[in-house]
Design a protein around this motif. Structure first.
Motif, short mmCIF file in Angstrom:
data_model
loop_
_atom_site.label_atom_id
_atom_site.label_comp_id
_atom_site.label_asym_id
_atom_site.label_seq_id
_atom_site.Cartn_x
_atom_site.Cartn_y
_atom_site.Cartn_z
N GLU A 1 -12.52 11.36 -10.09
CA GLU A 1 -12.74 11.84 -11.14
C GLU A 1 -10.95 12.65 -11.32
OE1 GLU A 1 -16.20 14.37 -11.18
OE2 GLU A 1 -17.17 13.72 -11.29
N ASN A 2 -10.30 12.71 -10.15
CA ASN A 2 -8.78 13.54 -10.42
C ASN A 2 -8.25 12.64 -9.48
OD1 ASN A 2 -6.58 15.24 -9.98
ND2 ASN A 2 -7.80 16.84 -9.09
N GLY A 3 -7.31 12.39 -10.50
CA GLY A 3 -6.87 10.70 -10.65
C GLY A 3 -4.58 11.28 -9.69
N GLY A 4 -4.91 12.76 -9.46
CA GLY A 4 -3.71 13.04 -8.70
C GLY A 4 -3.87 14.00 -7.39
N THR A 5 -5.32 13.50 -7.06
CA THR A 5 -5.64 13.29 -5.57
C THR A 5 -5.92 12.25 -4.76
OG1 THR A 5 -6.14 15.92 -5.93
CG2 THR A 5 -7.34 14.48 -3.73
N PHE A 6 -4.63 11.99 -3.66
CA PHE A 6 -5.02 11.00 -3.16
C PHE A 6 -4.59 10.75 -1.73
CE2 PHE A 6 -0.35 9.65 -3.59
CZ PHE A 6 0.14 8.51 -3.20
N ALA A 7 -4.94 9.77 -1.42
CA ALA A 7 -4.63 10.01 0.48
C ALA A 7 -3.89 8.35 0.94
CB ALA A 7 -6.03 10.35 1.29
N MET A 8 -3.33 8.73 2.06
CA MET A 8 -2.33 7.54 2.65
C MET A 8 -2.58 7.38 4.11
SD MET A 8 0.06 5.08 1.67
CE MET A 8 0.85 5.12 0.64
N LYS B 1 -0.80 4.96 10.75
CA LYS B 1 -0.87 5.22 12.29
C LYS B 1 -0.43 6.62 12.43
CE LYS B 1 3.57 3.50 14.24
NZ LYS B 1 3.50 4.49 15.68
N GLU B 2 0.24 7.53 12.00
CA GLU B 2 0.73 8.64 12.33
C GLU B 2 -0.42 9.57 12.29
OE1 GLU B 2 3.85 6.49 13.01
OE2 GLU B 2 2.93 7.38 11.72
N GLY B 3 -2.03 8.62 11.00
CA GLY B 3 -2.92 10.35 10.93
C GLY B 3 -3.18 9.78 8.87
N ILE B 4 -4.17 10.48 8.13
CA ILE B 4 -3.78 10.90 6.91
C ILE B 4 -3.50 11.73 6.95
CG2 ILE B 4 -6.45 11.97 7.23
CD1 ILE B 4 -6.05 9.15 5.03
N PHE B 5 -2.43 11.32 5.55
CA PHE B 5 -1.70 12.54 4.28
C PHE B 5 -2.66 12.35 2.93
CE2 PHE B 5 0.67 11.30 7.81
CZ PHE B 5 1.44 12.42 7.47
N MET B 6 -2.64 13.43 2.68
CA MET B 6 -2.92 13.93 0.94
C MET B 6 -1.55 14.56 0.51
SD MET B 6 -6.99 15.57 2.49
CE MET B 6 -7.93 15.37 0.68
N THR B 7 -2.05 14.63 -1.20
CA THR B 7 -2.26 14.81 -2.23
C THR B 7 -2.40 15.73 -2.94
OG1 THR B 7 -0.28 14.97 -3.51
CG2 THR B 7 -1.05 12.81 -3.37
N ASP B 8 -1.93 16.29 -3.90
CA ASP B 8 -2.99 16.71 -5.38
C ASP B 8 -2.11 17.28 -6.32
OD1 ASP B 8 -5.90 17.36 -3.91
OD2 ASP B 8 -4.60 19.39 -3.06
N ASP B 9 -0.92 16.13 -6.23
CA ASP B 9 0.39 16.27 -7.33
C ASP B 9 0.92 15.16 -7.61
OD1 ASP B 9 1.97 16.11 -4.86
OD2 ASP B 9 2.72 18.14 -5.12
N TYR B 10 0.02 13.65 -7.65
CA TYR B 10 0.37 12.41 -7.89
C TYR B 10 1.35 12.33 -7.02
CZ TYR B 10 -2.01 13.23 -12.14
OH TYR B 10 -2.81 13.54 -13.13
N GLY B 11 1.84 12.65 -5.68
CA GLY B 11 2.02 11.79 -4.25
C GLY B 11 3.64 13.03 -5.00
#
Length: 336
Positions: free
Chosen positions: A214-221, A224-234
């Motif tokens: 529902e929020n296109g600005g929130t995504f995760a990558m 191999k070093e872990g999971i990274f997240m953003t709330d500002d379109y990366g």
């Protein structure tokens, strides 16, 4: 310590296969030529349409073994779990395996949305379509494909699209007419593109991406070093938790599901993005070290309904948030 090194090396070998984008037959496929085909396809400026009737387009799947899977998800315009394969779409609906009677393309980067799906990939053998497909979209279960961008130019193994707010993210592995190599996002359904800056992403690999439904600005990558997240379109990325070698990720409305390697085991966790550091381990069936999870899907329309696929094509689904699991595929075999 020695056992841990051996395990991590083996797991990393398989993970790198995933991150490399399955450099197999699909990469070497020759451009499609005009040939006689059992399915006639009409290609307009915008749409690729099968002339098979709507009633006949979805049929009972034949007994088969699925060798390559490039995504899974729950499209909002249907009730089932869709799997994108080397030979078209397979659907598990009401306890039965179905498949498409046409448009059996080598789909990659498959992403379910509220009104259908987005995908990339290569045309099926015998098709007169350009190779690769670029980015295509369907709102009728794959019968009609709308050409969104880069038709005949690029295929994208790493593609992610918001379920409702259709922000598109992709990793471009080879330059095309518009984009250099890198990570890009579009807020206008691929009409224009911006570089994803990813400040704070301290990782040596890029991998599976997941966008909040529902929020296109929130995504995760996943890296191999872990999971990274953003709330500002990366624009800015932050590491969530102390996970390593995360091979798959998917958002539900309230959580992020990830699969890392931890304590020499393949695991799955449910993270709460609104409460930093909150992670709940889910009980999943035992997976050998050579069978990591490659894709996770969460149904935005049915809370607790999640599925995952492994690199050896074992498919599991849960309808109670991961408390119990049903195996839908064993080594990719559909047996009718």
């Amino acid at each position: 310590m020695k056992n841990r090194i051996i395990f991590l090396a083996a797991a990393m070998a398989f993970i790198m296969m995933i991150f490399a984008g399955c450099t197999g037959t699909e990469e070497k496929q020759e451009p499609a030529q005009k040939q006689e085909s059992t399915e006639k396809q009409q290609s307009t400026d915008k749409n690729i349409t099968s002339d098979i009737s709507e009633e006949e387009f979805i049929k009972k799947a034949s007994s088969q073994k699925i060798d390559h899977v490039h995504g899974l998800g729950y499209p909002g315009n249907d009730k089932g779990l869709y799997i994108a394969t080397h030979n078209g779409l397979k659907m598990f609906i009401n306890g039965e395996w179905l498949e498409t009677a046409g448009q059996n393309h080598d789909y990659m980067g498959f992403q379910a949305t509220a009104d259908g799906f987005y995908a990339s990939g290569h045309p099926e053998k015998g098709s007169d379509l350009k190779n690769p497909l670029g980015i295509v979209k369907s709102t009728d279960k794959g019968k009609t494909l709308e050409k969104i961008a880069f038709y005949g130019e690029s295929d994208f193994h790493f593609l992610s699209v918001g379920y409702k707010e259709k922000v598109v993210y992709l990793i471009n592995e080879e330059p095309n007419s518009e984009l250099e190599r890198g990570v890009y996002q579009s807020k206008d359904q691929a009409r224009s593109w911006e570089t994803v800056k990813m400040n704070g992403l301290e990782a040596s690999t890029l991998g599976m991406m997941a966008v909040h439904p529902e929020n296109g600005g929130t995504f995760a990558m996943a890296t191999k070093e872990g999971i990274f997240m953003t709330d500002d379109y990366g624009e800015n990325m932050r590491k969530s938790g102390e996970f390593e070698m995360v091979t798959a990720a998917a958002f539900s409305k309230d959580a992020l599901f990830i699969s890392p390697v931890q304590e020499q085991k393949i695991k799955m966790f449910k993270l709460n993005p609104s409460q930093e550091g909150t992670a709940e381990e889910l009980s999943i069936p035992h997976l050998n070290h050579d069978n990591p999870i490659t894709y996770i899907a969460a149904d935005p329309n049915q809370e607790g309904r999640i599925a995952f696929m492994t690199i050896l094509n074992d498919l599991y689904e849960s309808e109670d948030g991961g408390k119990t699991w049903k195996q839908l595929l064993v080594n990719g075999k559909i047996e009718q």
